[in-house]
Design an enzyme around this catalytic site. Structure first.
Site, short mmCIF file in Angstrom:
data_model
loop_
_atom_site.label_atom_id
_atom_site.label_comp_id
_atom_site.label_asym_id
_atom_site.label_seq_id
_atom_site.Cartn_x
_atom_site.Cartn_y
_atom_site.Cartn_z
N ARG A 164 0.84 -1.22 0.00
CA ARG A 164 0.00 0.00 0.00
C ARG A 164 0.87 1.26 0.00
O ARG A 164 0.54 2.26 0.62
CB ARG A 164 -0.94 0.02 1.21
N SER A 238 -10.80 -0.96 2.92
CA SER A 238 -10.06 -1.07 4.18
C SER A 238 -9.70 0.33 4.66
O SER A 238 -9.08 1.09 3.92
CB SER A 238 -8.74 -1.83 3.97
N GLU A 334 -5.16 3.68 5.95
CA GLU A 334 -4.77 3.51 4.55
C GLU A 334 -5.39 4.65 3.74
O GLU A 334 -4.87 5.07 2.71
CB GLU A 334 -5.33 2.16 4.08
#
Ligand code: EPU
Length: 338
Positions: A164, A238, A334
């Site tokens: 990520r 997420s 995130e």
């Protein structure tokens, strides 16, 4: 190019947060974007770049310029007996690109089916799911350098992809706007069906020799069964990254919490599923005002309707604090919080 004043950003973010941008412009050609950068001096302005708006939490009105990237087009730019190079403009819907590859029987993107967002956002955080990440098929991207309006090429290594992560979240942050991404897809690839949920879904369907389409369908079925559709329930996928902790810290935690799952990363780190930590702390399916952690996947925070960005942000902070108090593990978002 029309610059609008005082526009609601609700249609442009998948959390469905209703805040206003002082200025809003939609960009449908690379030349237009270059003009915005140079003539309109974008580098000097406070700005927010939108693709699909699927990785952003807006907590207040934005007193700068929101730029919606609406560049379209998917083309095969090169091919040989083994590979096909497919170039997609950054405003294309990610899943449409995946379907284009799947329909042509080209390997590499099928595990990334149904991820919300646009192509241009995919390299920013090296999107990944079910054992694949875009770094595995990414060839290069073209971006406009905001300060000069010039086109710049980034190879796979120049993007510095990680979990990520990419240079666009670090050194190159706010300096470039991605206009196109090229993927190297394989005509004779190998399907990646090692992820437990994919194996189980294919087995349930009695599929022994899956095709690319079968894997894509399995991924879509898994996602639909666990992840809320942002069109129905506002969310941003997420909300947190899965934290990586030291192996010895994990071993000590295991003594007290023997069921804690963990996946090795290299030889000395363990990735712990943030969804598990959040669920154990009692947040899964719990509604707090207009927000909460989703009932089927605790890592996804949702807007039940009318939530403000700050309400969701407060829940995120409460979750972080509780996970830290309980396990001593810091989980980090995130999603970009603006
Ligand atoms: N788990 C729980 N409770 C939950 C959720 C998860 O206990 O409510 C535990 C279980 O142990 C489960 C494990 O977490 O086995 C893994 O869960 P899952 O397969 O759903 O994956 P994840 O680690 O929670 C990551 C990505 C997802 C991606 C899936 C599948 C991150 C931050 N998220 O989630 O990506 O779809 O793997 O590969 O890495 C996204 O980035 O928006 C996203 C949805």
């Amino acid at each position: 190019m029309v610059i609008y004043q005082n526009i609601s950003l609700k249609p442009y973010n998948t959390f469905g947060i209703d805040v206003k941008a002082a200025q809003f412009v939609s960009i449908s050609s690379v030349e237009e974007l270059q003009v915005l950068c140079t003539t309109f001096n974008l580098s000097e302005r406070k700005k927010l770049i939108f693709g699909g708006g699927s990785n952003i939490l807006l907590t207040q009105d934005f007193d700068g310029m929101a730029v919606k990237i609406d560049l379209k087009g998917i083309d095969t730019i090169k091919e040989d007996d083994d590979f096909v190079w497919v170039k997609a403009m950054s405003g294309e819907v990610w899943h449409d690109l995946v379907m284009y590859a799947v329909d042509h029987n080209w390997y590499g993107l099928e595990n990334l089916s149904l991820i919300p967002g646009c192509v241009g956002a995919a390299p920013m955080q090296n999107i990944g799911a079910y054992g694949s990440e875009i770094k595995d098929t990414f060839e290069e991207l073209i971006a406009v350098e905001i300060e000069s309006g010039k086109l710049v090429k980034f190879t796979n290594s120049a993007c510095k992809f990680g979990y990520r992560e990419s240079t666009f979240k670090n050194e190159a942050k706010d300096k470039y706007i991605i206009v196109s991404v090229t993927f190297k897809l394989s005509r004779k690839g190998i399907l990646n069906v090692q992820y437990g949920a994919i194996k189980d879904t294919l087995a349930q369907q009695g599929i022994i020799n899956p095709t690319i389409k079968d894997v894509s369908n399995a991924v879509m079925a898994i996602r639909k069964s666990k992840l809320p559709d942002p069109k129905i329930l506002g969310n941003s996928g997420s909300f947190f990254k899965n934290p990586e902790i030291e192996l010895n810290a994990f071993e000590s935690l295991k003594v007290k919490h023997p069921t804690m799952p963990g996946y090795p990363v290299g030889s000395d780190k363990i990735k712990v599923p943030a969804g598990w930590l959040i669920e154990q702390c009692g947040f899964k399916g719990k509604r707090i005002g207009n927000t909460g952690a989703h009932k089927d996947q605790a890592l996804v925070l949702v807007n039940y309707g009318g939530a403000t960005g700050n309400e969701i942000f407060s829940l995120a902070k409460q979750i972080q604090a509780t996970v830290f108090q309980t396990y001593g593990i810091q989980i980090t978002p995130e999603v970009n919080i603006v």
